[in-house]
Write a protein that holds these residues in place. Structure first.
Motif, PDB file in Angstrom:
ATOM      1  N   HIS A  55       0.827  -1.211   0.000  1.00 27.44           N
ATOM      2  CA  HIS A  55       0.000   0.000   0.000  1.00 27.44           C
ATOM      3  C   HIS A  55       0.863   1.264   0.000  1.00 27.44           C
ATOM      4  O   HIS A  55       0.359   2.360   0.196  1.00 27.44           O
ATOM      5  N   GLY A  56       2.190   1.075  -0.158  1.00 24.05           N
ATOM      6  CA  GLY A  56       3.101   2.207  -0.100  1.00 24.05           C
ATOM      7  C   GLY A  56       3.741   2.482  -1.447  1.00 24.05           C
ATOM      8  O   GLY A  56       3.155   3.115  -2.331  1.00 24.05           O
ATOM      9  N   LEU A  57       4.929   1.909  -1.611  1.00 25.30           N
ATOM     10  CA  LEU A  57       5.709   2.173  -2.814  1.00 25.30           C
ATOM     11  C   LEU A  57       4.950   1.844  -4.108  1.00 25.30           C
ATOM     12  O   LEU A  57       5.015   2.596  -5.085  1.00 25.30           O
ATOM     13  N   ARG A  58       4.228   0.719  -4.106  1.00 24.36           N
ATOM     14  CA  ARG A  58       3.527   0.339  -5.344  1.00 24.36           C
ATOM     15  C   ARG A  58       2.432   1.363  -5.674  1.00 24.36           C
ATOM     16  O   ARG A  58       2.231   1.700  -6.837  1.00 24.36           O
ATOM     17  N   ILE A  59       1.765   1.856  -4.634  1.00 27.29           N
ATOM     18  CA  ILE A  59       0.725   2.864  -4.881  1.00 27.29           C
ATOM     19  C   ILE A  59       1.380   4.159  -5.377  1.00 27.29           C
ATOM     20  O   ILE A  59       0.876   4.797  -6.303  1.00 27.29           O
ATOM     21  N   GLU A  60       2.533   4.475  -4.800  1.00 34.66           N
ATOM     22  CA  GLU A  60       3.257   5.668  -5.262  1.00 34.66           C
ATOM     23  C   GLU A  60       3.588   5.544  -6.760  1.00 34.66           C
ATOM     24  O   GLU A  60       3.429   6.490  -7.523  1.00 34.66           O
ATOM     25  N   GLU A  61       4.026   4.354  -7.145  1.00 33.45           N
ATOM     26  CA  GLU A  61       4.339   4.136  -8.574  1.00 33.45           C
ATOM     27  C   GLU A  61       3.086   4.323  -9.440  1.00 33.45           C
ATOM     28  O   GLU A  61       3.144   4.895 -10.526  1.00 33.45           O
ATOM     29  N   ILE A  62       1.972   3.808  -8.940  1.00 41.56           N
ATOM     30  CA  ILE A  62       0.730   3.889  -9.727  1.00 41.56           C
ATOM     31  C   ILE A  62       0.250   5.342  -9.821  1.00 41.56           C
ATOM     32  O   ILE A  62      -0.168   5.802 -10.892  1.00 41.56           O
ATOM     33  N   VAL A  63       0.362   6.052  -8.704  1.00 37.28           N
ATOM     34  CA  VAL A  63      -0.043   7.469  -8.713  1.00 37.28           C
ATOM     35  C   VAL A  63       0.839   8.241  -9.707  1.00 37.28           C
ATOM     36  O   VAL A  63       0.365   9.080 -10.475  1.00 37.28           O
ATOM     37  N   GLU A  64       2.113   7.898  -9.737  1.00 35.87           N
ATOM     38  CA  GLU A  64       3.047   8.550 -10.663  1.00 35.87           C
ATOM     39  C   GLU A  64       2.667   8.219 -12.120  1.00 35.87           C
ATOM     40  O   GLU A  64       2.658   9.102 -12.987  1.00 35.87           O
ATOM     41  N   ALA A  65       2.332   6.952 -12.352  1.00 36.86           N
ATOM     42  CA  ALA A  65       1.932   6.539 -13.712  1.00 36.86           C
ATOM     43  C   ALA A  65       0.688   7.315 -14.139  1.00 36.86           C
ATOM     44  O   ALA A  65       0.559   7.742 -15.294  1.00 36.86           O
ATOM     45  N   LYS A  66      -0.197   7.498 -13.198  1.00 26.20           N
ATOM     46  CA  LYS A  66      -1.448   8.230 -13.486  1.00 26.20           C
ATOM     47  C   LYS A  66      -1.139   9.693 -13.847  1.00 26.20           C
ATOM     48  O   LYS A  66      -1.729  10.237 -14.773  1.00 26.20           O
ATOM     49  N   LYS A  67      -0.193  10.267 -13.116  1.00 28.56           N
ATOM     50  CA  LYS A  67       0.194  11.660 -13.406  1.00 28.56           C
ATOM     51  C   LYS A  67       0.742  11.789 -14.822  1.00 28.56           C
ATOM     52  O   LYS A  67       0.617  12.809 -15.473  1.00 28.56           O
ATOM     53  N   GLN A  68       1.399  10.700 -15.272  1.00 25.42           N
ATOM     54  CA  GLN A  68       1.965  10.737 -16.625  1.00 25.42           C
ATOM     55  C   GLN A  68       0.920  10.430 -17.700  1.00 25.42           C
ATOM     56  O   GLN A  68       1.242  10.223 -18.864  1.00 25.42           O
TER      57      GLN A  68
END
Ligand code: SF4
Ligand code: SF4
Length: 431
Positions: A55-68
């Protein structure tokens, strides 16, 4: 967790207090069930890390992907073609849940006698506990079992209209297959309009290679488990088969292959998760979504090794590769539809192919016993247990039928039944 993610979770409109409580329970459960295992392969460290950051790093990656600008697609079923999602640069995330969370909330919307998997995905949403659901742009449901297809109508309301439902036929007749081919095309159009990207033959070939490579890595892991002793515990293998629904596909494949290199060495040196000759169990039935580790923990805690899962969190997810030798987009859609039609879910009638799969798997894994696992109120799998027993009887492989939910209340009773079953296997008695 490697850092404080509270700001990110608040931004995703989660219930921080309840979430904190959930993480505490999960961390303890993981320590007790996973980290207490002896003689684990070094390669499991990566998967331990993934869980600690699920619920941490992987979500951060997904949020970043969404921003892109990438679209986040949530799914509940291995029937949803991941290749199509990757072909529009989407991120595919499994949303099935395996913890007894939010059931009271869910029961305000759905009957008590609904399976725990449905209650849990609804409960996670209602209790504000799932960051994955919160990040999605689209949630793909499917008309498989009755519980799911009706639950999606309510889930659509709960997620402000994010649901998209694929119509999966009940039979594998020619008409059923034609319907499914159209559904695959309809889904590809939906993804194109959502992402604003065209699915080209080149993108689809690339995406298909990524997904096939992932399946090949899991097939490799599955084959390694046919050794005696199995070089990896059933618990660890189950975890990998759960993590596949969350992790970045390229990284996941590389890590599974690295682990398999290590397992090859363990096989050569005769190192195993349990001692040679301990009972080998094939588990078959309803999917075990993360963190549903109950049956594996009980069975392996009783001295057996689980050597395979005939389940969608297991063999059904990776058993068939996609023939990705596409000559055109039309040909690709046809091949994708054909590949997914080979998944033998109990929602189909008849579903005799599943019985052949179980027979093959039990033979290849040299199973000493089959435990049929059905989540309580999962009618399709509970019903098919009868036919699976007939297969086991014909093979003279002892068979045990279990129905349970996600609660811990029946742990003692299950342990007693599993121990009695293993004792009978040890004495060569058929049950
Ligand atoms: S058991 Fe059936 S409905 Fe569930 S994930 Fe598998 S194919 Fe889909
Ligand atoms: S576990 Fe069974 S009842 Fe529950 S969603 Fe899956 S197929 Fe349906």
């Amino acid at each position: 967790m490697s850092k404080d993610y509270r700001e990110m979770w608040s931004g995703l409109d989660m219930n921080l207090e309840a979430h904190n409580g959930l993480l505490g329970v999960l961390t303890d459960a993981y320590k007790n069930i996973y980290l207490s295992q002896k003689n684990r392969p070094e390669g499991m460290k990566y998967f331990d890390f993934v869980i600690s950051e699920v619920h941490g790093l992987r979500i951060e990656e997904i949020v970043e992907a969404k921003k892109q600008g990438r679209k986040i697609i949530g799914t509940f079923c291995v029937y949803v073609p991941e290749e199509l999602i990757l072909a529009v640069d989407g991120v595919c995330i499994g949303l099935c849940a395996g913890a007894d969370v939010g059931a009271d909330e869910a029961e305000k919307y759905i009957p008590r006698n609904t399976c725990a998997l449905i209650k849990a995905f609804m409960g996670f949403k209602l209790a504000g506990l799932c960051p994955y659901i919160q990040t999605t742009d689209l949630i793909v449901g499917e008309t498989t079992c009755d519980g799911k297809k009706k639950a999606y109508e309510l889930f659509d309301e709960m997620t402000n209209g994010k649901m998209y439902v694929m119509d999966i036929p009940n039979t594998k007749s020619d008409d059923g297959k034609a319907l499914w081919q159209n559904e695959v095309k309809r889904f590809s159009k939906k993804l194109e309009s959502l992402s604003g990207k065209k699915i080209t033959l080149e993108k689809l070939k690339e995406a298909s290679k990524i997904v096939n490579d992932k399946r090949k890595a899991l097939q490799r892991l599955s084959l390694l488990r046919s050794n005696d002793p199995s070089p990896i515990s059933g618990l660890d293998a189950l975890l990998i088969n759960q993590v596949v629904f969350y992790d970045d596909p390229l990284r996941f494949t590389a890590k599974v292959n690295e682990l398999c290199d290590e397992l090859d060495q363990r096989v050569k040196s005769g190192a195993g998760a349990a001692s040679k000759g301990s009972p080998r169990i094939l588990v078959s039935g309803s999917p075990m979504a993360i963190p549903n580790w109950k049956l594996h923990a009980i069975t392996e805690g009783s001295g057996a090794t689980i050597v395979g899962e005939e389940s969608c969190v297991g063999e059904r997810n990776f058993r068939s590769l996609l023939d990705d030798n596409f000559s055109s987009l039309e040909d690709a859609m046809q091949k994708i539809a054909d590949r997914y039609m080979k998944i033998n879910c109990a929602c189909f009638t008849p579903n005799n192919e599943r019985l052949s799969d179980i027979e093959d798997l039990a033979g290849r894994l040299k199973a000493d016993g089959i435990i049929h696992y059905a989540i309580q109120f999962c009618t399709p799998y509970m019903m098919e247990a009868y036919k699976v027993k007939k297969v086991a009887d014909a093979m003279k492989v002892p068979f045990l039928r279990i129905e349970t939910d996600y609660s811990m209340e029946d742990m003692g009773q299950l342990k007693t039944r599993v121990e009695a079953f293993l004792e009978m296997i040890g004495k060569g008695v058929r049950v």
